[in-house]
Design a protein around this motif. Sequence first.
Motif, mmCIF file in Angstrom:
data_model
loop_
_atom_site.group_PDB
_atom_site.id
_atom_site.type_symbol
_atom_site.label_atom_id
_atom_site.label_comp_id
_atom_site.label_asym_id
_atom_site.label_seq_id
_atom_site.Cartn_x
_atom_site.Cartn_y
_atom_site.Cartn_z
ATOM 1 N N TRP A 253 0.875 -1.059 0.045
ATOM 2 C CA TRP A 253 0.135 -0.021 0.035
ATOM 3 C C TRP A 253 0.907 1.155 0.123
ATOM 4 C CZ3 TRP A 253 -5.744 0.646 0.444
ATOM 5 C CH2 TRP A 253 -5.913 -1.305 0.571
ATOM 6 N N THR A 254 0.182 1.895 -0.483
ATOM 7 C CA THR A 254 1.070 3.725 -0.639
ATOM 8 C C THR A 254 0.141 4.634 -0.133
ATOM 9 O OG1 THR A 254 0.475 4.238 -3.373
ATOM 10 C CG2 THR A 254 2.602 2.898 -2.527
ATOM 11 N N ILE A 255 0.912 5.449 0.854
ATOM 12 C CA ILE A 255 -0.142 6.707 1.327
ATOM 13 C C ILE A 255 -0.323 7.822 0.379
ATOM 14 C CG2 ILE A 255 0.165 8.387 3.062
ATOM 15 C CD1 ILE A 255 2.094 7.072 4.600
ATOM 16 N N GLU A 256 -0.689 8.411 -0.382
ATOM 17 C CA GLU A 256 -1.369 9.483 -1.059
ATOM 18 C C GLU A 256 -1.708 10.389 -0.565
ATOM 19 O OE1 GLU A 256 -3.459 7.000 -4.896
ATOM 20 O OE2 GLU A 256 -4.599 8.068 -3.041
ATOM 21 N N ARG A 257 -1.979 10.746 1.032
ATOM 22 C CA ARG A 257 -2.509 12.408 1.147
ATOM 23 C C ARG A 257 -2.267 12.029 2.737
ATOM 24 N NH1 ARG A 257 -6.461 11.116 -2.070
ATOM 25 N NH2 ARG A 257 -5.553 12.622 -4.230
ATOM 26 N N PRO A 258 -2.693 12.416 3.786
ATOM 27 C CA PRO A 258 -2.858 13.209 4.949
ATOM 28 C C PRO A 258 -4.636 13.921 4.885
ATOM 29 C CG PRO A 258 -1.079 14.472 4.649
ATOM 30 C CD PRO A 258 -1.290 13.703 3.479
ATOM 31 N N PHE A 259 -5.342 13.417 5.859
ATOM 32 C CA PHE A 259 -6.229 14.665 6.024
ATOM 33 C C PHE A 259 -6.024 14.626 7.788
ATOM 34 C CE2 PHE A 259 -7.796 11.743 2.556
ATOM 35 C CZ PHE A 259 -8.095 12.670 2.114
ATOM 36 N N GLN A 260 -6.220 15.829 8.341
ATOM 37 C CA GLN A 260 -6.819 16.748 9.561
ATOM 38 C C GLN A 260 -8.455 16.412 9.786
ATOM 39 O OE1 GLN A 260 -4.180 17.558 11.911
ATOM 40 N NE2 GLN A 260 -5.702 16.940 13.625
ATOM 41 N N ARG A 261 -8.097 15.650 10.824
ATOM 42 C CA ARG A 261 -9.413 15.823 11.826
ATOM 43 C C ARG A 261 -9.853 16.462 12.248
ATOM 44 N NH1 ARG A 261 -13.107 10.733 12.567
ATOM 45 N NH2 ARG A 261 -13.152 10.276 9.934
ATOM 46 N N MET A 262 -10.994 18.061 12.536
ATOM 47 C CA MET A 262 -11.000 19.003 12.828
ATOM 48 C C MET A 262 -12.169 19.039 13.585
ATOM 49 S SD MET A 262 -9.043 21.360 10.499
ATOM 50 C CE MET A 262 -8.147 22.171 11.908
ATOM 51 N N ARG A 263 -13.239 20.138 14.360
ATOM 52 C CA ARG A 263 -14.009 19.773 15.182
ATOM 53 C C ARG A 263 -14.727 21.933 15.422
ATOM 54 N NH1 ARG A 263 -12.973 18.235 20.142
ATOM 55 N NH2 ARG A 263 -13.445 20.245 21.093
ATOM 56 N N PHE A 264 -15.889 21.498 15.244
ATOM 57 C CA PHE A 264 -15.951 22.996 15.541
ATOM 58 C C PHE A 264 -16.997 22.896 16.364
ATOM 59 C CE2 PHE A 264 -18.504 27.233 15.215
ATOM 60 C CZ PHE A 264 -17.707 28.246 14.197
ATOM 61 N N GLY A 265 -17.127 23.346 17.589
ATOM 62 C CA GLY A 265 -18.094 23.150 18.942
ATOM 63 C C GLY A 265 -17.603 23.003 19.696
ATOM 64 N N PRO A 266 -18.611 22.505 20.722
ATOM 65 C CA PRO A 266 -17.667 21.658 21.740
ATOM 66 C C PRO A 266 -18.089 20.635 21.586
ATOM 67 C CG PRO A 266 -20.153 22.068 21.177
ATOM 68 C CD PRO A 266 -19.613 22.429 20.474
ATOM 69 N N ALA A 267 -17.004 19.759 22.649
ATOM 70 C CA ALA A 267 -16.630 17.800 22.844
ATOM 71 C C ALA A 267 -18.220 17.565 22.752
ATOM 72 C CB ALA A 267 -15.463 18.153 23.592
ATOM 73 N N THR A 268 -17.793 16.292 22.208
ATOM 74 C CA THR A 268 -19.433 15.342 22.369
ATOM 75 C C THR A 268 -18.572 14.258 23.068
ATOM 76 O OG1 THR A 268 -18.835 14.139 20.016
ATOM 77 C CG2 THR A 268 -20.530 16.047 20.268
ATOM 78 N N ALA A 269 -19.353 13.321 23.236
ATOM 79 C CA ALA A 269 -19.223 12.292 24.079
ATOM 80 C C ALA A 269 -17.887 11.157 23.465
ATOM 81 C CB ALA A 269 -20.639 10.671 23.896
ATOM 82 N N GLY A 270 -17.196 10.610 24.605
ATOM 83 C CA GLY A 270 -15.924 10.134 23.699
ATOM 84 C C GLY A 270 -16.458 8.817 23.462
ATOM 85 N N ALA A 271 -15.285 8.287 21.975
ATOM 86 C CA ALA A 271 -15.246 6.250 21.447
ATOM 87 C C ALA A 271 -14.709 6.053 23.290
ATOM 88 C CB ALA A 271 -14.426 6.886 20.576
ATOM 89 N N GLU A 272 -15.297 4.545 22.848
ATOM 90 C CA GLU A 272 -14.180 3.833 23.532
ATOM 91 C C GLU A 272 -13.799 3.145 22.852
ATOM 92 O OE1 GLU A 272 -17.684 0.813 25.256
ATOM 93 O OE2 GLU A 272 -19.766 2.442 24.644
#
Length: 273
Positions: free
Chosen positions: A242-261
């Motif tokens: 597999w080859t890496i094509e590009r990165p992505f940055q996940r971003m949030r606008f607003g208050p944090a929501t319930a965390g993941a398990e």
Amino acid sequence: MVVTDDPPILKLGVDDAIAGLVLSTEAQWNQTEEDWRIFLRDGVVFGIRDGMRLVATAALLPYSGNNAWISMVLVSGTHRRRGLATRLVDACLETARKNGLTSWLDATPDGAAVYGPLGFTPTLQLRRLKLAKPMRTAAAAPATATLDSLRARDRRATGLDRTALLSAFAQRPGSRIVSANGAIALVRDGRTARHIGPLFADHAAAALTLVNAIAQSDDRPLLLDAVASQAAFLEGLTASGWTIERPFQRMRFGPATAGAEETPFAVAGPEFG
């Protein structure tokens, strides 16, 4: 009265799926007409036209728990650097604000530089990987899993109920939900490549085993959006071609929501989260 030459922002309808596909195809993205119909049917898609031609879009797709995903931010090459994308993202944010929604998006590096000053906070990072030539073999395909199993694991990892989205994916011709050794993934058709994700597993070895089994049972190019913090998984993928094509940055606008398990190994895609 203020006179402006700015073209109006319009709300698009399901009849605009093909016009949207023209834009994403121009950008060489992997979305299909069915993907566009999800945004147009279940979310809000804003657009700008030049005459009859659709030249820019941005979508807001609501999820459970007062969350929404911003994506499909597209501007035709003939209309870039006119502020159209910023206007459309602002329209998405205003709609989210009015509805009390926290907005999320997966940004390219250039996009992250734009969204940061708007108030978006970076969260996890992703890596888009491609396997251009899967080596289909006579090995047995991975076992089929149920939509309920995938949905339950997805909710643990995201904190969201995405039944409608996962059901739409699973019902498409060519889609399959597969599992092995505690790992589970959805595989679906894209415009130019099949996409693996979301993908959940108890450990990296199980995730890699499942991805390898998928690759051995497919002969089309494959795409996968891996969570960058799953380092052993990423290393195993690149070691297997597999080859890496590009990165992505996940971003949030607003208050944090319930965390993941748990942390997924791969997501449904930067357009869906």
